[in-house]
Write a protein that holds these residues in place. Structure first.
Motif, PDB file in Angstrom:
ATOM      1  N   HIS A 295     -49.515  21.742 -31.875  1.00  0.00           N
ATOM      2  CA  HIS A 295     -50.943  21.460 -32.055  1.00  0.00           C
ATOM      3  C   HIS A 295     -51.223  19.973 -32.228  1.00  0.00           C
ATOM      4  CE1 HIS A 295     -51.089  25.792 -33.866  1.00  0.00           C
ATOM      5  NE2 HIS A 295     -50.868  25.792 -32.570  1.00  0.00           N
ATOM      6  N   ASN A 296     -50.232  19.203 -32.595  1.00  0.00           N
ATOM      7  CA  ASN A 296     -50.389  17.756 -32.757  1.00  0.00           C
ATOM      8  C   ASN A 296     -49.906  16.983 -31.536  1.00  0.00           C
ATOM      9  OD1 ASN A 296     -51.391  17.975 -35.436  1.00  0.00           O
ATOM     10  ND2 ASN A 296     -49.308  18.258 -36.193  1.00  0.00           N
ATOM     11  N   ASN A 297     -49.734  17.695 -30.435  1.00  0.00           N
ATOM     12  CA  ASN A 297     -49.295  17.096 -29.164  1.00  0.00           C
ATOM     13  C   ASN A 297     -47.891  16.491 -29.247  1.00  0.00           C
ATOM     14  OD1 ASN A 297     -51.819  17.765 -28.091  1.00  0.00           O
ATOM     15  ND2 ASN A 297     -52.696  15.799 -28.661  1.00  0.00           N
ATOM     16  N   GLN A 298     -47.079  17.019 -30.142  1.00  0.00           N
ATOM     17  CA  GLN A 298     -45.684  16.620 -30.197  1.00  0.00           C
ATOM     18  C   GLN A 298     -44.870  17.540 -29.293  1.00  0.00           C
ATOM     19  OE1 GLN A 298     -44.637  14.930 -34.544  1.00  0.00           O
ATOM     20  NE2 GLN A 298     -45.236  17.070 -34.555  1.00  0.00           N
ATOM     21  N   LEU A 299     -43.918  16.965 -28.576  1.00  0.00           N
ATOM     22  CA  LEU A 299     -43.074  17.756 -27.686  1.00  0.00           C
ATOM     23  C   LEU A 299     -41.818  18.189 -28.434  1.00  0.00           C
ATOM     24  CD1 LEU A 299     -42.708  18.792 -24.751  1.00  0.00           C
ATOM     25  CD2 LEU A 299     -41.274  16.774 -24.372  1.00  0.00           C
ATOM     26  N   TRP A 300     -41.609  19.504 -28.494  1.00  0.00           N
ATOM     27  CA  TRP A 300     -40.412  20.073 -29.113  1.00  0.00           C
ATOM     28  C   TRP A 300     -39.419  20.421 -28.015  1.00  0.00           C
ATOM     29  CZ3 TRP A 300     -39.423  20.769 -34.346  1.00  0.00           C
ATOM     30  CH2 TRP A 300     -40.477  20.420 -35.205  1.00  0.00           C
ATOM     31  N   ILE A 301     -38.166  20.145 -28.284  1.00  0.00           N
ATOM     32  CA  ILE A 301     -37.118  20.287 -27.275  1.00  0.00           C
ATOM     33  C   ILE A 301     -36.026  21.190 -27.826  1.00  0.00           C
ATOM     34  CG2 ILE A 301     -35.478  19.048 -25.810  1.00  0.00           C
ATOM     35  CD1 ILE A 301     -37.233  16.478 -26.672  1.00  0.00           C
ATOM     36  N   GLY A 302     -35.852  22.336 -27.204  1.00  0.00           N
ATOM     37  CA  GLY A 302     -34.768  23.233 -27.583  1.00  0.00           C
ATOM     38  C   GLY A 302     -33.538  22.946 -26.731  1.00  0.00           C
ATOM     39  N   THR A 303     -32.381  22.817 -27.367  1.00  0.00           N
ATOM     40  CA  THR A 303     -31.140  22.527 -26.657  1.00  0.00           C
ATOM     41  C   THR A 303     -30.087  23.570 -26.995  1.00  0.00           C
ATOM     42  OG1 THR A 303     -30.011  21.159 -28.317  1.00  0.00           O
ATOM     43  CG2 THR A 303     -31.732  20.091 -27.008  1.00  0.00           C
ATOM     44  N   GLU A 304     -28.927  23.382 -26.434  1.00  0.00           N
ATOM     45  CA  GLU A 304     -27.816  24.284 -26.724  1.00  0.00           C
ATOM     46  C   GLU A 304     -27.258  24.046 -28.124  1.00  0.00           C
ATOM     47  OE1 GLU A 304     -24.220  24.082 -24.246  1.00  0.00           O
ATOM     48  OE2 GLU A 304     -24.713  26.131 -23.652  1.00  0.00           O
ATOM     49  N   SER A 305     -27.714  22.934 -28.763  1.00  0.00           N
ATOM     50  CA  SER A 305     -27.209  22.608 -30.098  1.00  0.00           C
ATOM     51  C   SER A 305     -28.334  22.288 -31.070  1.00  0.00           C
ATOM     52  CB  SER A 305     -26.241  21.416 -30.016  1.00  0.00           C
ATOM     53  OG  SER A 305     -25.164  21.694 -29.157  1.00  0.00           O
ATOM     54  N   GLY A 306     -29.413  23.026 -30.998  1.00  0.00           N
ATOM     55  CA  GLY A 306     -30.480  22.829 -31.949  1.00  0.00           C
ATOM     56  C   GLY A 306     -31.761  22.282 -31.353  1.00  0.00           C
ATOM     57  N   VAL A 307     -32.576  21.667 -32.244  1.00  0.00           N
ATOM     58  CA  VAL A 307     -33.943  21.294 -31.878  1.00  0.00           C
ATOM     59  C   VAL A 307     -34.171  19.803 -32.092  1.00  0.00           C
ATOM     60  CG1 VAL A 307     -36.385  21.672 -32.391  1.00  0.00           C
ATOM     61  CG2 VAL A 307     -34.799  23.574 -32.477  1.00  0.00           C
ATOM     62  N   ASN A 308     -34.864  19.183 -31.115  1.00  0.00           N
ATOM     63  CA  ASN A 308     -35.359  17.809 -31.238  1.00  0.00           C
ATOM     64  C   ASN A 308     -36.871  17.817 -31.123  1.00  0.00           C
ATOM     65  OD1 ASN A 308     -32.531  17.067 -29.411  1.00  0.00           O
ATOM     66  ND2 ASN A 308     -32.904  16.001 -31.318  1.00  0.00           N
TER      67      ASN A 308
END
Length: 956
Positions: free
Chosen positions: A87-100
């Motif tokens: 909702h704050n226009n932040q991009l969340w990135i799911g990877t094979e080793s967690g979240v950025n």
């Protein structure tokens, strides 16, 4: 006349392809900058960028180029599996080793989510309460609430399975989870799972989507399922779905569904599937992700084929890969059966039937020459074909060719069946005029008959029986056996005329090497050229669709021309008067061929080019109403990138500044037009199609660079991108330098002034010493000698009157010597210090008041030099005060105080004499003291209370 038979058995050897057309898919892969061709997820953010999650890196795409992110930029793992914008226009990135999470183009790792680093995150979602949910491959889902508490839910907690592929929330706040063991919903804190027993096509789910009507759509390994109030209905290959293994769903603004499967893409709308696969131009059939963008385009992320952008089904292309013998298409026509015929230069002719199958005929089948210029159907099933080596007529079974005796004019460039006399044909040739064929013989008309030029490119006939010819020497009109020619002098933009069109209103249009021209009833031409906004001057052909829109073939693509908007002087509400259609939007090639256009019986337009033929349905024309999002990407100063940052300052030796920007547009990225200006530079808004602007020599000052972007449909970005910066002045033009320079100049002037002042003072002091020495040595000695002589004369026996005179002479000489001594002391530069003054004062007191008690109080720097006038007048005031005490006071105590502070001074002389005696302290001496105090700008006061006091003060 000779005839050549075509053996129908040879048809099996001819090229024939089913569904032989390619739709406008545009593919981007490793060779275009994508980090890896295996795509796991796609998302378009609020700024317009397309983000691509691959098995080796994260990619940001702006329509022109990719920017790659790897572990070196902060990713926890290069295998990126999920993308989400919160909702704050932040991009969340799911990877094979967690979240950025990506903020301001920097990748961060939330410390609170470290427990997820052992998990492969397959989906991320932020619910209505602003809580985050993370779906994993084997560890259920993690819930991160607003209190920053992290909770895990697994199958043992009620989740359908621990392998979760997607999460959505409906408008009632119910959360849905796509698992490998069924569909789970979380409502009121309770889990419930739906499986095949409840109507799902398969328990293995891959994706979820919600439409505006509240329906939940589920992608399963067994087809597409619709969930409505716990009622489930599914669609499969039996209903037209391309493949049951659906991996992704995207929803259009009209609630249509784009589906990515393992056998291609499907579009589902109104209970109908339309399928797309490699045969239609898709890069790869295994589609793992889809994204419907803000411009109305659909993106497919594939397994091994990168990403494909589908621009819609309005364009279909045919090339050698779809059955054409040659890509240089010279003409198109339609026969009564509805089949389309394509002529090529070097490959003969090709028939495309209603099923899309292509069949080619060439010289081996009886065609007079494979290099075909033009062809046309007579409405009876016969095909007239103009080639480089004569005319062929094909009746569907055999070719009829003409020998050189019957038809010596070989290069047939244009064909037209007469409307007034249907059995007659007009044939335009290269270099040999125009031919009229009545079915038996050919009649030639050339320049000798007043034809404008012997190269005839097109023929058109009007209701009045006049025949108009497009030639390389202008336009010729043949009426009643006479030619009337029109050239540049009559208003044509160019004498090289390539095509003629009679529009829906009966007006004649001419396509030339220099633009368009419309012939008016009054015998004049209205010209439309590049100066009027036409994107290219070379116009190879012109067509008009059923809506009245003109389509012009050029070297840069097809120009859509809205004459109504143009003639009114305003753009239409949806699109500008001119719009360029290129390969970006779906053309097979940008360079068209002269006369290679056709409108068929269905209103579909065909365009021939050097790269194949394009079939275009005007009713499916897309208008991109999404204005580009514009961003300033980079700033370069003297060739060095400095990035985009606030409060930017540019040094005085780096005035060469380049701004790079992008207006994000995926439909036609190379046709974005920019408007920009540099505030405070004196320039107004400028236009460019380049993505950078350079300012080579900016003056010092504060500037703001502003830029807006406009797409090819005329939509201008609502907000402009801007950056403020300061160009610093050279150090010799900065304020502190002026102050420093002023100080230096002042210092030099002061130095010079002081130098000459000191030098003059030294000279004066030397002169004072010399004068004092001369007065003392010469005048003083002379006066002393006079005094001594008078004393000697007084010892002699002289008369009393003379004796008195001699005595007065001696006294006056001694008095003058005394006064002269004061003057010499004042003049002598060696006596200028405060110490010299106090010494002199003490000497005088000791000589005048030897028997009185005198106290001294001297304050100040004894080495301080005093001005001559100050020293002289101050001493004389003091001397007068002491003399008054000696003459008029009966005092036995005297106080002398003198203090200086570098700016002012204070002199006080006080005695303790009685008032009766002090009443005589008046007269000339006091007036002299007042006069001398005025000379030095000091205040003098007299106080006769309890003695007598003289106070001289100067504040400084």
């Amino acid at each position: 006349m000779k005839q050549s038979s075509v053996i129908l058995l040879l048809f099996a050897l001819l090229c024939s392809f089913a569904q032989a057309q390619v739709l406008p898919f545009r593919t981007y892969s490793i060779e275009h900058g994508l980090s890896e061709s295996v795509v796991n997820d796609l998302i378009q953010d609020s700024e317009g960028y397309l983000w691509v999650a691959t098995s080796y890196g994260l990619n940001r795409f702006d329509g022109i180029q990719f920017k790659n992110y790897y572990t070196e930029e902060g990713l926890l793992d290069n295998r990126v599996t999920a993308l989400y914008e919160d909702h704050n226009n932040q991009l969340w990135i799911g990877t094979e080793s967690g979240v950025n999470v990506l903020r301001s183009d920097s990748i961060h790792t939330p410390q609170a989510l470290r427990p997820l680093q052992s998990s492969t995150v397959l989906a991320i979602y932020q619910d209505q309460l602003n809580d985050y949910w993370f779906a994993t491959d084997g560890e259920g889902v993690w819930h991160w609430d607003q209190s920053r508490n992290l909770t895990q839910y697994r199958e043992v907690n009620g989740l359908g399975g621990d392998r979760v592929r997607d999460i959505v929330e409906d408008d009632r706040g119910v959360l849905w989870f796509a698992t490998r063991e069924g569909l789970t919903k979380l409502e009121g804190g309770n889990f419930r799972t739906f499986t095949t027993e409840d109507g799902l096509a398969d328990n293995r789910l891959r994706d979820l989507a919600l439409t505006s009507d509240g329906l939940l759509w589920v992608a399963t390994r067994g087809g597409l399922c619709r969930v409505k109030e716990d009622d489930i209905h599914c669609y499969s290959e039996d209903d037209g779905l391309v493949n049951n293994r659906i991996q992704s769903i995207s929803v259009t603004e009209s609630d249509g569904l784009w589906l990515g499967t393992e056998e291609g893409g499907s579009f589902f709308e109104d209970e109908h599937f339309t399928n797309y696969a490699i045969e239609e131009g898709l890069a790869n059939n295994i589609i793992q992700a889809t994204q419907y963008d803000r411009e109305g385009n659909i993106w497919f992320g594939t397994f091994g084929g990168g990403i494909s952008l589908f621009l819609g089904s309005g364009f279909k292309n045919y090339t050698v890969e779809e059955g054409l013998p040659n890509n240089v298409v010279t003409a198109i026509t339609e026969d009564p059966s509805g089949s389309h015929w394509i002529s090529t230069y070097g490959g003969g002719i090709t028939r495309i039937d209603s099923s899309g199958s292509a069949t080619t005929y060439n010289s081996e089948n009886g065609l007079v020459d494979n290099k075909v210029y033009t062809l046309d159907s007579d409405g009876e099933g016969r095909l007239f074909i103009g080639t480089r080596w004569g005319l062929s007529i094909f009746d569907g079974h055999q070719f009829v060719n003409f020998d050189e005796e019957e038809l010596p004019y070989r290069k047939i460039r244009a064909l037209h069946q007469s409307r007034q006399e249907p059995g007659n044909w007009w044939l335009g040739t290269y270099g040999e005029g125009v031919l009229k064929y009545d079915g038996n013989r050919f009649e030639q008309l050339t320049e000798e008959d007043s034809l404008a030029n012997n190269t005839v490119m097109a023929v058109e006939e009007m209701e009045d029986g006049s025949v108009w010819l497009a030639t390389y020497g202008g336009v010729s009109r043949l009426r009643d056996g006479k030619f009337t020619n029109y050239t540049i002098q009559d208003g044509l933009p160019n004498n090289g005329v390539l095509d003629i069109l009679k529009d829906k209103a009966g007006n004649l249009w001419f396509a030339t090497f220099g633009g368009l021209a419309q012939f008016n009833n009054n015998g004049t031409f209205e010209t439309i050229t590049a100066a009027d906004g036409l994107p290219d001057e070379v116009c190879y052909f012109i067509e008009q669709d059923d809506r009245g829109i003109f389509w012009i073939g050029t070297n840069r693509g097809i120009v859509r021309f809205d004459y109504g908007a143009y003639s009114s002087g305003q753009n239409s509400k949806e699109v500008p008067a001119f719009k360029l259609i290129t390969q970006d939007q779906g053309l097979v090639a940008n360079e068209m061929n002269a006369g290679a256009s056709y409108e068929d019986s269905n209103g579909t337009l065909w365009f021939g080019s050097v790269g194949g033929v394009t079939q275009f349905d005007p009713t499916k024309e897309k208008v991109n109403r999404a204005a580009p999002k514009v961003h300033i990407e980079n700033i370069t100063v003297s060739g060095e990138s400095i990035g985009v940052k606030p409060d930017l300052e540019v040094g005085s030796d780096n005035h060469n500044i380049t701004f790079t920007f992008i207006g994000i547009n995926f439909t036609a990225p190379h046709q974005v037009e920019y408007r920009y200006r540099l505030k405070n530079s004196g320039e107004g808004w400028q236009r460019t199609t380049e993505r950078s602007v350079r300012y080579p020599a900016l003056m010092a000052g504060d500037y703001t660079f502003e830029v807006m972007a406009q797409n090819n449909d005329g939509q201008l970005s609502a907000q402009k991108a801007e950056i403020s910066f300061t160009v610093l002045a050279p150090f010799w033009l900065r304020w502190w330098f002026f102050i420093l320079l002023l100080v230096v100049i002042s210092g030099v002037i002061a130095f010079i002034y002081n130098y000459y002042r000191v030098r003059k003072m030294v000279d004066i002091e030397r002169m004072r010493v010399r004068i004092a020495s001369d007065l003392h040595d010469d005048v003083g000695s002379a006066l002393t000698e006079i005094a001594l002589q008078s004393d000697f004369l007084q010892t002699m026996d002289v008369d009393d009157p003379l004796q008195e005179s001699i005595r007065q002479i001696g006294n006056q000489s001694r008095k003058i010597v005394s006064s002269l001594d004061d003057i010499v002391w004042s003049i002598d530069a060696r006596n200028d210090t405060l110490g010299d003054l106090t010494d002199r004062m003490q000497d005088h007191v000791n000589s005048v008041l030897p028997e009185k008690e005198v106290t001294y109080q001297f304050e100040g720097n004894m080495e301080e030099k005093l001005q001559v006038s100050l020293k002289e007048n101050l001493y004389l005031i003091f001397k007068e005060a002491i003399n008054n005490i000696a003459k008029h006071s009966n005092a036995d105590k005297v106080e002398v105080a003198l203090s200086t502070n570098g700016r002012g001074f204070s002199l006080r002389v006080r005695d303790n004499g009685s008032s009766a005696k002090n009443e005589r302290k008046s007269g000339q001496g006091l007036r002299n003291m007042k006069m001398r105090s005025n000379r030095i700008g000091a205040d003098i006061t007299f106080n006769n209370s309890e003695g007598f006091e003289v106070r001289v003060e100067h504040a400084g």
